[in-house]
Design an enzyme around this catalytic site. Structure first.
Site, PDB file in Angstrom:
ATOM      1  N   SER A   1       0.832  -1.192   0.000  1.00  0.00           N
ATOM      2  CA  SER A   1       0.000   0.000   0.000  1.00  0.00           C
ATOM      3  C   SER A   1       0.879   1.260   0.000  1.00  0.00           C
ATOM      4  O   SER A   1       1.688   1.431  -0.913  1.00  0.00           O
ATOM      5  CB  SER A   1      -0.960  -0.040   1.186  1.00  0.00           C
ATOM      6  OG  SER A   1      -2.054   0.831   0.978  1.00  0.00           O
TER       7      SER A   1
ATOM      8  N   ASP B   1      -9.518  -4.910  -5.211  1.00  0.00           N
ATOM      9  CA  ASP B   1      -8.833  -3.736  -4.685  1.00  0.00           C
ATOM     10  C   ASP B   1      -9.158  -2.556  -5.592  1.00  0.00           C
ATOM     11  O   ASP B   1      -8.832  -2.581  -6.781  1.00  0.00           O
ATOM     12  CB  ASP B   1      -7.319  -3.992  -4.663  1.00  0.00           C
ATOM     13  CG  ASP B   1      -6.526  -2.855  -4.049  1.00  0.00           C
ATOM     14  OD1 ASP B   1      -7.103  -1.777  -3.797  1.00  0.00           O
ATOM     15  OD2 ASP B   1      -5.320  -3.041  -3.806  1.00  0.00           O
TER      16      ASP B   1
ATOM     17  N   HIS C   1      -7.582  -5.872  -0.867  1.00  0.00           N
ATOM     18  CA  HIS C   1      -6.416  -5.096  -0.448  1.00  0.00           C
ATOM     19  C   HIS C   1      -5.911  -5.640   0.886  1.00  0.00           C
ATOM     20  O   HIS C   1      -6.687  -5.927   1.789  1.00  0.00           O
ATOM     21  CB  HIS C   1      -6.807  -3.623  -0.286  1.00  0.00           C
ATOM     22  CG  HIS C   1      -5.630  -2.707  -0.144  1.00  0.00           C
ATOM     23  ND1 HIS C   1      -4.884  -2.276  -1.228  1.00  0.00           N
ATOM     24  CD2 HIS C   1      -5.055  -2.148   0.947  1.00  0.00           C
ATOM     25  CE1 HIS C   1      -3.913  -1.482  -0.804  1.00  0.00           C
ATOM     26  NE2 HIS C   1      -3.989  -1.393   0.512  1.00  0.00           N
TER      27      HIS C   1
END
Length: 345
Positions: free
Chosen positions: A184, A286, A316
Protein backbone atom coordinates in the site's frame (compact mmCIF):
# COMPACT_ATOMS: atom_id res chain seq x y z
CA UNK A 1 -24.63 7.96 16.96
CA UNK A 2 -21.83 5.43 17.27
CA UNK A 3 -24.24 2.55 16.78
CA UNK A 4 -25.79 4.15 13.72
CA UNK A 5 -22.37 4.72 12.14
CA UNK A 6 -21.28 1.17 12.90
CA UNK A 7 -24.48 -0.08 11.30
CA UNK A 8 -24.06 2.07 8.15
CA UNK A 9 -20.43 1.09 7.73
CA UNK A 10 -21.30 -2.55 8.31
CA UNK A 11 -24.04 -2.59 5.67
CA UNK A 12 -21.89 -0.80 3.10
CA UNK A 13 -18.86 -2.98 3.66
CA UNK A 14 -20.97 -6.13 3.72
CA UNK A 15 -22.50 -5.31 0.34
CA UNK A 16 -19.07 -5.59 -1.20
CA UNK A 17 -17.58 -8.37 0.91
CA UNK A 18 -20.61 -10.58 0.23
CA UNK A 19 -19.28 -11.08 -3.29
CA UNK A 20 -16.17 -12.73 -1.86
CA UNK A 21 -15.60 -16.01 -0.14
CA UNK A 22 -13.86 -14.75 2.99
CA UNK A 23 -13.59 -16.49 6.37
CA UNK A 24 -15.52 -14.84 9.19
CA UNK A 25 -12.23 -14.14 10.99
CA UNK A 26 -11.06 -12.08 8.03
CA UNK A 27 -14.37 -10.24 7.76
CA UNK A 28 -14.31 -9.27 11.43
CA UNK A 29 -10.73 -7.97 11.22
CA UNK A 30 -11.54 -5.99 8.07
CA UNK A 31 -14.54 -4.44 9.76
CA UNK A 32 -12.46 -3.49 12.79
CA UNK A 33 -9.68 -1.93 10.68
CA UNK A 34 -12.17 0.10 8.68
CA UNK A 35 -13.91 1.23 11.85
CA UNK A 36 -10.66 2.32 13.49
CA UNK A 37 -9.57 4.39 10.50
CA UNK A 38 -13.01 6.01 10.25
CA UNK A 39 -13.27 6.91 13.93
CA UNK A 40 -9.74 8.25 14.31
CA UNK A 41 -9.85 10.48 11.20
CA UNK A 42 -11.33 13.93 11.78
CA UNK A 43 -13.15 16.09 9.25
CA UNK A 44 -10.63 18.91 9.79
CA UNK A 45 -7.82 16.70 8.44
CA UNK A 46 -6.32 15.70 11.79
CA UNK A 47 -6.05 12.31 13.50
CA UNK A 48 -7.11 11.40 17.03
CA UNK A 49 -3.74 9.89 17.99
CA UNK A 50 -4.83 9.26 21.59
CA UNK A 51 -7.72 7.06 20.48
CA UNK A 52 -5.55 5.45 17.82
CA UNK A 53 -2.92 4.46 20.41
CA UNK A 54 -5.62 2.60 22.31
CA UNK A 55 -6.81 0.71 19.23
CA UNK A 56 -3.51 0.07 17.39
CA UNK A 57 -2.05 -2.90 19.24
CA UNK A 58 1.74 -2.60 19.49
CA UNK A 59 4.22 -5.42 20.01
CA UNK A 60 7.63 -4.95 21.69
CA UNK A 61 10.93 -6.14 20.24
CA UNK A 62 11.88 -9.55 21.63
CA UNK A 63 14.92 -11.79 21.76
CA UNK A 64 13.52 -15.18 20.85
CA UNK A 65 14.47 -18.21 22.90
CA UNK A 66 12.77 -20.70 20.59
CA UNK A 67 13.88 -21.84 17.10
CA UNK A 68 10.53 -21.07 15.44
CA UNK A 69 10.17 -17.37 16.37
CA UNK A 70 12.22 -14.57 14.83
CA UNK A 71 14.17 -12.24 17.11
CA UNK A 72 13.74 -8.48 16.85
CA UNK A 73 15.72 -5.40 17.86
CA UNK A 74 14.81 -1.71 17.66
CA UNK A 75 17.45 0.80 16.53
CA UNK A 76 16.96 4.58 16.83
CA UNK A 77 18.53 6.94 14.28
CA UNK A 78 17.03 10.30 15.15
CA UNK A 79 14.93 10.77 18.31
CA UNK A 80 13.94 14.28 17.21
CA UNK A 81 11.87 12.88 14.35
CA UNK A 82 11.18 9.51 15.99
CA UNK A 83 13.11 7.80 13.21
CA UNK A 84 13.90 4.20 14.07
CA UNK A 85 13.72 0.77 12.55
CA UNK A 86 13.01 -2.73 13.77
CA UNK A 87 15.38 -5.51 12.76
CA UNK A 88 13.92 -8.97 12.26
CA UNK A 89 16.28 -11.93 12.23
CA UNK A 90 15.29 -15.35 10.85
CA UNK A 91 14.64 -18.01 13.47
CA UNK A 92 17.31 -20.22 11.93
CA UNK A 93 20.24 -19.21 9.74
CA UNK A 94 21.63 -21.74 7.23
CA UNK A 95 25.33 -22.33 7.90
CA UNK A 96 27.59 -20.47 5.49
CA UNK A 97 24.70 -18.84 3.63
CA UNK A 98 24.58 -15.03 3.48
CA UNK A 99 21.32 -13.40 4.50
CA UNK A 100 19.48 -11.15 2.08
CA UNK A 101 18.41 -7.75 3.40
CA UNK A 102 14.83 -6.53 3.01
CA UNK A 103 14.08 -2.86 3.65
CA UNK A 104 10.37 -2.90 4.49
CA UNK A 105 7.98 0.06 4.45
CA UNK A 106 4.61 -0.49 6.09
CA UNK A 107 1.25 0.60 4.72
CA UNK A 108 -1.44 2.71 6.34
CA UNK A 109 -2.09 5.55 3.92
CA UNK A 110 1.02 7.40 5.17
CA UNK A 111 -1.08 8.13 8.27
CA UNK A 112 -1.50 4.97 10.32
CA UNK A 113 0.47 2.07 11.84
CA UNK A 114 4.17 1.34 12.33
CA UNK A 115 6.75 -1.47 12.45
CA UNK A 116 5.61 -2.42 15.95
CA UNK A 117 1.91 -2.60 15.01
CA UNK A 118 0.89 -6.18 15.64
CA UNK A 119 0.01 -6.97 12.01
CA UNK A 120 3.28 -5.66 10.62
CA UNK A 121 5.36 -7.27 13.33
CA UNK A 122 3.83 -10.62 12.35
CA UNK A 123 4.27 -10.00 8.61
CA UNK A 124 7.93 -9.01 8.92
CA UNK A 125 8.66 -12.09 11.03
CA UNK A 126 7.15 -14.07 8.21
CA UNK A 127 9.37 -12.32 5.67
CA UNK A 128 12.47 -13.06 7.76
CA UNK A 129 11.53 -16.71 8.17
CA UNK A 130 10.32 -17.42 4.63
CA UNK A 131 13.10 -15.54 2.82
CA UNK A 132 16.02 -16.27 5.18
CA UNK A 133 16.51 -12.52 5.36
CA UNK A 134 17.21 -9.71 7.76
CA UNK A 135 14.23 -7.36 7.58
CA UNK A 136 14.73 -3.65 8.29
CA UNK A 137 11.25 -2.29 8.98
CA UNK A 138 11.23 1.52 8.96
CA UNK A 139 9.27 3.72 11.35
CA UNK A 140 8.76 6.78 9.16
CA UNK A 141 6.94 9.95 10.19
CA UNK A 142 3.20 10.03 9.57
CA UNK A 143 0.83 12.53 8.01
CA UNK A 144 -0.97 14.82 8.60
CA UNK A 145 1.55 15.96 11.21
CA UNK A 146 4.34 15.35 8.70
CA UNK A 147 3.42 15.70 5.05
CA UNK A 148 5.28 14.76 1.87
CA UNK A 149 8.23 14.26 1.53
CA UNK A 150 8.90 13.30 5.18
CA UNK A 151 8.08 9.64 4.60
CA UNK A 152 10.43 9.37 1.61
CA UNK A 153 13.19 11.21 3.47
CA UNK A 154 12.97 8.90 6.48
CA UNK A 155 12.94 5.72 4.38
CA UNK A 156 15.95 6.84 2.35
CA UNK A 157 17.85 7.95 5.47
CA UNK A 158 17.54 4.47 6.98
CA UNK A 159 19.04 2.89 3.87
CA UNK A 160 21.84 5.46 3.92
CA UNK A 161 22.44 4.77 7.62
CA UNK A 162 22.69 1.00 7.08
CA UNK A 163 25.07 1.60 4.18
CA UNK A 164 27.31 3.66 6.46
CA UNK A 165 26.87 1.43 9.53
CA UNK A 166 26.79 -2.16 8.25
CA UNK A 167 27.71 -3.42 11.73
CA UNK A 168 24.10 -2.77 12.77
CA UNK A 169 23.23 -5.95 10.87
CA UNK A 170 24.42 -9.50 11.54
CA UNK A 171 27.79 -10.39 10.10
CA UNK A 172 26.09 -12.79 7.67
CA UNK A 173 23.88 -10.06 6.15
CA UNK A 174 24.81 -9.38 2.53
CA UNK A 175 24.28 -5.71 1.67
CA UNK A 176 25.04 -6.56 -1.93
CA UNK A 177 21.69 -8.36 -2.05
CA UNK A 178 19.15 -5.83 -0.80
CA UNK A 179 15.48 -5.51 -1.70
CA UNK A 180 12.91 -2.80 -1.11
CA UNK A 181 9.49 -4.08 -0.05
CA UNK A 182 6.26 -2.40 0.90
CA UNK A 183 2.52 -2.73 0.80
CA UNK A 184 0.00 0.00 0.00
CA UNK A 185 1.61 3.32 1.04
CA UNK A 186 4.80 1.35 1.67
CA UNK A 187 4.79 0.22 -1.96
CA UNK A 188 4.53 3.86 -3.00
CA UNK A 189 7.50 4.69 -0.74
CA UNK A 190 9.53 1.79 -2.14
CA UNK A 191 9.19 3.15 -5.68
CA UNK A 192 10.13 6.72 -4.85
CA UNK A 193 13.02 5.65 -2.63
CA UNK A 194 14.32 3.42 -5.44
CA UNK A 195 14.32 6.41 -7.79
CA UNK A 196 16.23 8.48 -5.24
CA UNK A 197 18.66 5.62 -4.61
CA UNK A 198 19.46 5.40 -8.33
CA UNK A 199 20.49 9.05 -8.22
CA UNK A 200 22.73 8.48 -5.18
CA UNK A 201 25.80 6.42 -4.43
CA UNK A 202 26.25 3.76 -1.76
CA UNK A 203 29.32 2.03 -0.45
CA UNK A 204 27.82 -1.39 0.26
CA UNK A 205 24.09 -1.38 -0.42
CA UNK A 206 23.01 -2.74 -3.78
CA UNK A 207 19.28 -2.89 -4.42
CA UNK A 208 18.40 -5.97 -6.47
CA UNK A 209 14.64 -5.66 -6.61
CA UNK A 210 11.40 -4.05 -5.46
CA UNK A 211 8.62 -6.13 -3.91
CA UNK A 212 5.56 -3.95 -4.53
CA UNK A 213 2.45 -5.28 -2.81
CA UNK A 214 -0.69 -3.44 -3.94
CA UNK A 215 1.02 -0.02 -3.91
CA UNK A 216 -0.97 3.09 -3.03
CA UNK A 217 -1.08 5.21 -6.19
CA UNK A 218 -3.86 7.49 -7.36
CA UNK A 219 -4.94 10.47 -9.43
CA UNK A 220 -7.75 12.91 -10.04
CA UNK A 221 -9.46 10.59 -12.51
CA UNK A 222 -11.89 8.02 -11.18
CA UNK A 223 -10.85 4.65 -12.57
CA UNK A 224 -13.31 1.84 -13.40
CA UNK A 225 -12.21 -0.08 -10.28
CA UNK A 226 -12.84 2.94 -8.04
CA UNK A 227 -16.26 3.46 -9.59
CA UNK A 228 -17.15 -0.23 -9.22
CA UNK A 229 -15.86 -0.56 -5.64
CA UNK A 230 -16.22 2.80 -3.87
CA UNK A 231 -16.79 1.20 -0.46
CA UNK A 232 -14.23 -1.59 -0.54
CA UNK A 233 -12.71 -2.74 2.76
CA UNK A 234 -9.81 -0.65 4.11
CA UNK A 235 -9.31 1.42 0.94
CA UNK A 236 -12.70 2.92 0.18
CA UNK A 237 -12.55 5.92 -2.16
CA UNK A 238 -13.49 8.27 0.67
CA UNK A 239 -10.68 6.96 2.89
CA UNK A 240 -8.01 7.11 0.19
CA UNK A 241 -9.07 10.63 -0.88
CA UNK A 242 -8.69 11.75 2.74
CA UNK A 243 -5.24 10.16 3.03
CA UNK A 244 -4.00 11.87 -0.14
CA UNK A 245 -5.37 15.21 1.02
CA UNK A 246 -3.45 15.14 4.30
CA UNK A 247 -0.26 13.70 2.78
CA UNK A 248 0.34 15.76 -0.37
CA UNK A 249 1.70 19.33 -0.19
CA UNK A 250 -0.90 21.99 0.57
CA UNK A 251 -2.70 23.04 -2.60
CA UNK A 252 -1.65 20.00 -4.65
CA UNK A 253 -4.14 17.52 -6.07
CA UNK A 254 -3.86 13.77 -6.65
CA UNK A 255 -2.07 14.24 -9.97
CA UNK A 256 1.02 15.24 -8.01
CA UNK A 257 3.92 12.96 -8.99
CA UNK A 258 4.00 11.32 -5.55
CA UNK A 259 0.48 9.96 -6.08
CA UNK A 260 0.01 9.65 -9.83
CA UNK A 261 3.39 8.05 -10.35
CA UNK A 262 2.78 7.28 -14.02
CA UNK A 263 0.70 10.38 -14.80
CA UNK A 264 1.35 13.69 -16.57
CA UNK A 265 3.65 14.95 -13.81
CA UNK A 266 5.57 11.69 -13.36
CA UNK A 267 9.28 11.66 -12.62
CA UNK A 268 10.79 10.19 -15.79
CA UNK A 269 12.78 6.99 -15.27
CA UNK A 270 13.39 5.88 -18.87
CA UNK A 271 17.02 6.89 -18.77
CA UNK A 272 17.54 6.17 -15.08
CA UNK A 273 20.32 3.63 -14.72
CA UNK A 274 20.21 0.96 -12.04
CA UNK A 275 16.46 1.01 -11.43
CA UNK A 276 15.80 -2.45 -9.93
CA UNK A 277 13.48 -5.14 -11.18
CA UNK A 278 9.93 -4.94 -9.81
CA UNK A 279 7.49 -7.66 -8.87
CA UNK A 280 4.03 -6.13 -8.53
CA UNK A 281 1.07 -7.78 -6.82
CA UNK A 282 -2.50 -6.76 -7.65
CA UNK A 283 -5.84 -8.00 -6.27
CA UNK A 284 -9.11 -8.13 -8.16
CA UNK A 285 -11.19 -6.64 -5.34
CA UNK A 286 -8.83 -3.74 -4.69
CA UNK A 287 -10.12 -0.36 -5.95
CA UNK A 288 -6.49 0.68 -6.43
CA UNK A 289 -5.87 -2.09 -8.98
CA UNK A 290 -6.17 0.13 -12.09
CA UNK A 291 -3.56 2.55 -10.76
CA UNK A 292 -1.28 -0.37 -9.98
CA UNK A 293 -1.65 -1.83 -13.47
CA UNK A 294 -0.91 1.56 -14.98
CA UNK A 295 2.27 1.59 -12.91
CA UNK A 296 3.25 -1.78 -14.36
CA UNK A 297 2.54 -0.63 -17.92
CA UNK A 298 4.53 2.58 -17.31
CA UNK A 299 7.50 0.60 -16.00
CA UNK A 300 7.48 -1.54 -19.14
CA UNK A 301 7.20 1.51 -21.43
CA UNK A 302 10.12 3.01 -19.52
CA UNK A 303 12.24 -0.03 -20.38
CA UNK A 304 12.33 -1.41 -16.84
CA UNK A 305 12.03 -5.04 -15.79
CA UNK A 306 8.67 -5.73 -14.16
CA UNK A 307 6.52 -8.77 -13.41
CA UNK A 308 2.80 -8.51 -12.70
CA UNK A 309 1.12 -11.09 -10.48
CA UNK A 310 -2.66 -10.88 -10.19
CA UNK A 311 -4.95 -12.50 -7.64
CA UNK A 312 -8.45 -11.91 -9.04
CA UNK A 313 -10.50 -13.09 -6.07
CA UNK A 314 -9.07 -11.26 -3.11
CA UNK A 315 -8.80 -7.86 -1.41
CA UNK A 316 -6.42 -5.10 -0.45
CA UNK A 317 -3.90 -6.27 2.19
CA UNK A 318 -4.85 -9.93 1.64
CA UNK A 319 -1.30 -11.10 2.30
CA UNK A 320 -1.62 -10.10 5.97
CA UNK A 321 -4.30 -12.74 6.49
CA UNK A 322 -2.60 -16.17 6.67
CA UNK A 323 -6.00 -17.89 6.61
CA UNK A 324 -6.41 -16.81 2.95
CA UNK A 325 -4.86 -19.18 0.37
CA UNK A 326 -3.47 -16.25 -1.62
CA UNK A 327 -1.37 -15.27 1.39
CA UNK A 328 0.72 -18.44 1.12
CA UNK A 329 0.91 -18.06 -2.65
CA UNK A 330 2.29 -14.53 -2.53
CA UNK A 331 5.10 -15.50 -0.15
CA UNK A 332 6.03 -18.30 -2.53
CA UNK A 333 6.12 -15.83 -5.44
CA UNK A 334 8.20 -13.36 -3.41
CA UNK A 335 10.62 -16.09 -2.36
CA UNK A 336 11.15 -17.13 -5.99
CA UNK A 337 11.70 -13.51 -7.05
CA UNK A 338 14.20 -12.81 -4.26
CA UNK A 339 16.13 -16.03 -4.92
CA UNK A 340 16.30 -15.30 -8.63
CA UNK A 341 17.45 -11.71 -8.26
CA UNK A 342 19.85 -12.46 -5.41
CA UNK A 343 21.71 -14.88 -7.67
CA UNK A 344 21.98 -12.42 -10.54
CA UNK A 345 25.47 -11.01 -11.16
Amino acid sequence: MILSLVRSVSVAEKAHISELSLPWKTRIVLFFISLVTDYTRRSDGTVNRLLLRLLDFRFPAIQSLTPHISSTTDVTLDPARNLWFRLFYPSSIPTGEPLRVIFFFHGGGFTFLGPDSLGYDIVCRRFARKLSAVVVSVNYRLSPEHRFPSQYDDAFDVIRYIDQHPSELPFSADLGRCFLAGDSAGGNIAHHVAVRACKSSFEAVKIRGIISIQPFFGGEERTPAEIQMPIAPIVSVERTDWCWKVFLPEGEDRDHWAANVSGPNAVEITGLEGFPAVILFVAGFDPLRDWQKRYYEWLKRSGKEADLVEYPNTIHAFYMFPELPESAQIFSEISDFVSRKAKAP
